[in-house]
Write a protein that holds these residues in place. Structure first.
Motif, PDB file in Angstrom:
ATOM      1  N   ILE A  70     -21.268  -6.283 -37.887  1.00  0.00           N
ATOM      2  CA  ILE A  70     -20.287  -7.250 -37.272  1.00  0.00           C
ATOM      3  C   ILE A  70     -19.249  -7.570 -38.347  1.00  0.00           C
ATOM      4  CG2 ILE A  70     -19.353  -9.182 -35.858  1.00  0.00           C
ATOM      5  CD1 ILE A  70     -21.981  -9.625 -34.489  1.00  0.00           C
ATOM      6  N   GLU A  72     -15.222  -8.316 -39.885  1.00  0.00           N
ATOM      7  CA  GLU A  72     -13.879  -8.641 -39.755  1.00  0.00           C
ATOM      8  C   GLU A  72     -12.964  -7.537 -39.381  1.00  0.00           C
ATOM      9  OE1 GLU A  72     -10.395 -11.659 -40.911  1.00  0.00           O
ATOM     10  OE2 GLU A  72     -11.831 -10.857 -42.377  1.00  0.00           O
ATOM     11  N   VAL A  75     -13.950  -5.271 -36.540  1.00  0.00           N
ATOM     12  CA  VAL A  75     -13.595  -5.628 -34.945  1.00  0.00           C
ATOM     13  C   VAL A  75     -12.096  -5.836 -34.590  1.00  0.00           C
ATOM     14  CG1 VAL A  75     -13.369  -8.090 -33.800  1.00  0.00           C
ATOM     15  CG2 VAL A  75     -15.763  -7.642 -34.991  1.00  0.00           C
ATOM     16  N   ARG A  80     -12.527  -5.713 -30.418  1.00  0.00           N
ATOM     17  CA  ARG A  80     -13.554  -6.421 -29.379  1.00  0.00           C
ATOM     18  C   ARG A  80     -14.472  -7.134 -30.333  1.00  0.00           C
ATOM     19  NH1 ARG A  80     -18.107  -3.754 -28.500  1.00  0.00           N
ATOM     20  NH2 ARG A  80     -18.398  -1.541 -29.329  1.00  0.00           N
ATOM     21  N   LEU A  81     -15.189  -7.945 -29.919  1.00  0.00           N
ATOM     22  CA  LEU A  81     -16.124  -8.591 -30.675  1.00  0.00           C
ATOM     23  C   LEU A  81     -17.623  -8.151 -30.287  1.00  0.00           C
ATOM     24  CD1 LEU A  81     -17.019 -10.765 -33.086  1.00  0.00           C
ATOM     25  CD2 LEU A  81     -17.217 -12.366 -31.028  1.00  0.00           C
ATOM     26  N   ASP A 219     -14.127 -17.613 -37.186  1.00  0.00           N
ATOM     27  CA  ASP A 219     -15.093 -16.404 -36.569  1.00  0.00           C
ATOM     28  C   ASP A 219     -16.413 -16.465 -37.218  1.00  0.00           C
ATOM     29  OD1 ASP A 219     -13.213 -15.196 -34.728  1.00  0.00           O
ATOM     30  OD2 ASP A 219     -12.135 -14.992 -36.491  1.00  0.00           O
ATOM     31  N   SER A 220     -17.410 -15.717 -36.588  1.00  0.00           N
ATOM     32  CA  SER A 220     -18.681 -15.739 -37.245  1.00  0.00           C
ATOM     33  C   SER A 220     -18.833 -15.235 -38.750  1.00  0.00           C
ATOM     34  CB  SER A 220     -19.596 -14.793 -36.283  1.00  0.00           C
ATOM     35  OG  SER A 220     -19.195 -13.464 -36.399  1.00  0.00           O
ATOM     36  N   TRP A 221     -18.029 -14.380 -39.145  1.00  0.00           N
ATOM     37  CA  TRP A 221     -18.188 -13.850 -40.480  1.00  0.00           C
ATOM     38  C   TRP A 221     -17.496 -14.681 -41.504  1.00  0.00           C
ATOM     39  CZ3 TRP A 221     -15.537 -10.875 -36.493  1.00  0.00           C
ATOM     40  CH2 TRP A 221     -14.489 -11.226 -36.138  1.00  0.00           C
ATOM     41  N   MET A 248     -21.042 -17.417 -32.774  1.00  0.00           N
ATOM     42  CA  MET A 248     -20.021 -16.548 -32.309  1.00  0.00           C
ATOM     43  C   MET A 248     -18.761 -16.978 -32.128  1.00  0.00           C
ATOM     44  SD  MET A 248     -21.685 -13.810 -33.097  1.00  0.00           S
ATOM     45  CE  MET A 248     -20.809 -12.481 -32.588  1.00  0.00           C
ATOM     46  N   THR A 249     -18.477 -18.311 -31.538  1.00  0.00           N
ATOM     47  CA  THR A 249     -17.361 -19.048 -31.482  1.00  0.00           C
ATOM     48  C   THR A 249     -17.521 -20.304 -32.285  1.00  0.00           C
ATOM     49  OG1 THR A 249     -18.155 -19.832 -29.424  1.00  0.00           O
ATOM     50  CG2 THR A 249     -16.667 -17.955 -29.173  1.00  0.00           C
TER      51      THR A 249
END
Length: 281
Positions: A70, A72, A75, A80-81, A219-221, A248-249
């Protein structure tokens, strides 16, 4: 892939890869950069974001062909994530603090995390401009350039230095909360800072440079590696409402200890109450 020796190998491989990728950023910081908008005027991407992510994912894919990713820029390209699964998954931010990078402000970093069964096992954050390498392995502590680090021991919010990101107020959805919360933090703490990079600011909480950090609209990253580094340094990372963080959020309150985190949660809840009272007047 729960074997500690395998995780050791992943850690050493990823650490060397991040250090090598950091040279791209360090060499590019003084060059003219090609930038383009992602459709939001405060969220920039450079050719170097793509270059660094491509190098990281290509090298990791060659070494670990069954792992998932995953990233940045990936995506952004795919629109889409991906779902986070129990499979070994690398979460990558090739340049966190891209606006800083574009403006030659020397707070920018690469962030890489490895998750197994949705649990972060490895976290690496590297600022190649100041040569700060933050690392953590779950259960083994957090380190800056190989030296163990720990969060601040301050427990009273009024004595705390707290980091926030006011630029998020450009998004109308977050504007009111950002202004209310910043006012409360300014009045109720020792000071406020804004560094423009979530991953690196999380690491500064881990090393005790600031007591807490609050950010949403990330974001997650931005968070995956720094969250582990803080936790291994003795701190906590929770949701803004006080519950468990959804990676994830992420809506982040990161703090040097639980007392500090709880005080920030309550401070933000109080700002909502005050706002409602004012509206009723």
């Amino acid at each position: 892939m729960a074997d500690e020796r395998e995780l050791d190998a992943c850690y050493e491989f990823a650490k060397k890869l991040v250090l090598d990728a950091g040279k791209v950023i360090a060499e590019a910081i003084d060059k003219d950069k090609i930038t383009e908008s992602k459709g939001i005027d405060w969220d920039l991407v450079t050719e170097y974001d793509r270059k660094v992510e491509d190098v990281l994912i290509k090298s990791l894919s060659n070494e670990y062909p069954t792992h998932k990713f995953i990233g940045e820029e990936t995506v952004a390209r795919e629109g889409r994530l991906p779902e986070l699964t129990d499979e070994p998954t690398w979460i990558i931010d090739p340049i966190d603090g891209t606006a800083n990078f574009v403006h030659r402000f020397p707070l920018t970093c690469i962030s890489v995390a490895l998750l197994l069964n949705k649990v972060t096992e490895i976290g690496i954050v590297y600022n190649p401009i100041s040569d700060q390498l933050f690392t953590a392995r779950r259960g083994r502590g957090a380190f800056l350039n190989g030296r163990a680090i720990a969060t601040s021991r301050v427990k009273d919010l009024i004595q705390a230095l707290v980091a926030m990101e006011p630029w998020i107020a450009k998004n109308e959805h977050y504007r009111a909360n950002v202004y209310r919360r910043m006012h409360a933090v300014i009045q109720g703490t020792h000071g406020i800072r804004s560094l423009g990079t979530a991953a690196l600011t999380l690491c500064y909480v881990a090393m005790g440079a600031v007591e807490a950090y609050h950010v949403e609209s990330v974001d997650s990253w931005d968070v995956a590696a720094g969250k582990l580094i803080i936790e291994e340094a003795g701190g906590v990372v929770i949701d803004t409402n006080g519950g468990k963080l959804d990676l994830m959020t992420p809506r982040v309150i990161a703090a040097c200890n639980k007392d500090m985190a709880d005080q920030l949660v309550q401070l933000f809840k109080d700002t909502i109450s005050i706002s409602l009272d004012e509206n009723l007047m």
